[in-house]
Design a protein around this motif. Sequence first.
Motif, short mmCIF file in Angstrom:
data_model
loop_
_atom_site.label_atom_id
_atom_site.label_comp_id
_atom_site.label_asym_id
_atom_site.label_seq_id
_atom_site.Cartn_x
_atom_site.Cartn_y
_atom_site.Cartn_z
N GLU A 190 -47.54 -25.35 74.20
CA GLU A 190 -48.12 -26.37 75.07
C GLU A 190 -47.06 -27.08 75.91
OE1 GLU A 190 -51.16 -26.54 75.46
OE2 GLU A 190 -52.01 -25.58 73.69
N LEU A 191 -45.96 -26.40 76.17
CA LEU A 191 -44.85 -27.03 76.90
C LEU A 191 -45.27 -27.46 78.29
CD1 LEU A 191 -42.00 -27.78 76.19
CD2 LEU A 191 -41.21 -25.63 77.16
N GLU A 192 -46.02 -26.61 78.99
CA GLU A 192 -46.46 -26.94 80.35
C GLU A 192 -47.41 -28.12 80.33
OE1 GLU A 192 -45.27 -25.80 83.21
OE2 GLU A 192 -43.85 -24.71 81.94
N LEU A 194 -47.43 -30.49 78.13
CA LEU A 194 -46.61 -31.66 77.87
C LEU A 194 -45.93 -32.16 79.14
CD1 LEU A 194 -44.82 -30.93 74.47
CD2 LEU A 194 -46.22 -32.92 75.02
N LYS A 195 -45.34 -31.23 79.91
CA LYS A 195 -44.63 -31.61 81.13
C LYS A 195 -45.57 -32.28 82.13
CE LYS A 195 -41.13 -27.93 80.93
NZ LYS A 195 -40.66 -26.68 81.59
N THR A 196 -46.81 -31.78 82.20
CA THR A 196 -47.74 -32.27 83.21
C THR A 196 -48.36 -33.61 82.83
OG1 THR A 196 -48.28 -29.99 83.82
CG2 THR A 196 -49.80 -31.71 84.55
N TYR A 197 -48.82 -33.72 81.58
CA TYR A 197 -49.64 -34.88 81.22
C TYR A 197 -48.95 -35.90 80.31
CZ TYR A 197 -53.60 -32.49 83.30
OH TYR A 197 -54.46 -31.88 84.18
N ALA A 198 -47.84 -35.54 79.69
CA ALA A 198 -47.16 -36.50 78.82
C ALA A 198 -46.81 -37.80 79.54
CB ALA A 198 -45.93 -35.86 78.19
N PRO A 199 -46.33 -37.73 80.80
CA PRO A 199 -46.02 -38.99 81.48
C PRO A 199 -47.25 -39.86 81.71
CG PRO A 199 -44.95 -37.13 82.58
CD PRO A 199 -45.92 -36.55 81.60
#
Length: 292
Positions: A190-192, A194-199
Amino acid sequence: MADNPLIMLFLPICLGIIMVGLGLHLTAADFRRVLTQPRAVAIALFVQLVVMPPVCFVIAWLFKLPAELGLGLLLLAASPGGITANLFSHLARGDVALNITLTAINSVFALVTLPFWVVTGMSYFLAAENNIPPPTSKVMEVALLVIVPVLIGMTVRRVKPLLADAAEKPVRILSTLVLVILTLLAIISELELLKTYAPIIGLACLTFNLLSLAAGYWAARGARLAKPQATAISFEIGVHNATLSIFVALNVLNMPAAAIAPAIYSLIMYVTAAAFAYWLLRTSKQSHDQTI
């Protein structure tokens, strides 16, 4: 995470095996003891079903979450504890019999409470109301994955008690290894996401997770429950069934965006639960050392 075939195959098999391992150290007397102490069950259910969903609304408002992301976080808050809650409780020397009892009771209550909170959330976040069917099939899956393996382990303990005692350390090591592997697989897959929605939603999920763990633990300790019971309640409330939340978002509501918060939360909770388990074990060791 729910779309990853490796994790979806790996997770049920490993959890089933480990639930057998947990059953090796349980007897019918453990569950009878839980039922004779209803205060622990009542406190856990009150915090889980009544306190945490409204807290979720406050967090969504404070972090100004977009409507469907806020609804996804509420889906998570309204879902029962995940099976891995039993695992973390076992590693942290919690009352596993209480955990298993709470998971079973929460899963039954979810047939009513989950649709209620989803309808309430849709009215609040989306100004819409739908008739939400209870996720009966997913609840049955949880029940089977929890109850059946535990019964197998308990049967082995009754027939071969020496084998059950000998398996304690290997099962604990295996449990730790499975959680580490599962966490790494989840983060990598789920790295992508994380990058997109974590912020956007990462801090809100972390806040809700920490509050869930803390609320369960300190509510129990405030009610003068023993530390193993407080540990069990904390993990039951803090380690949610993210898979159930994702299932409802995708297959019942048909809202992919509402599955984002449970997916992000499922990654965060493994790390925070592991850290919390470590803290519990460390404080227990320090207390033990001071009494010697």
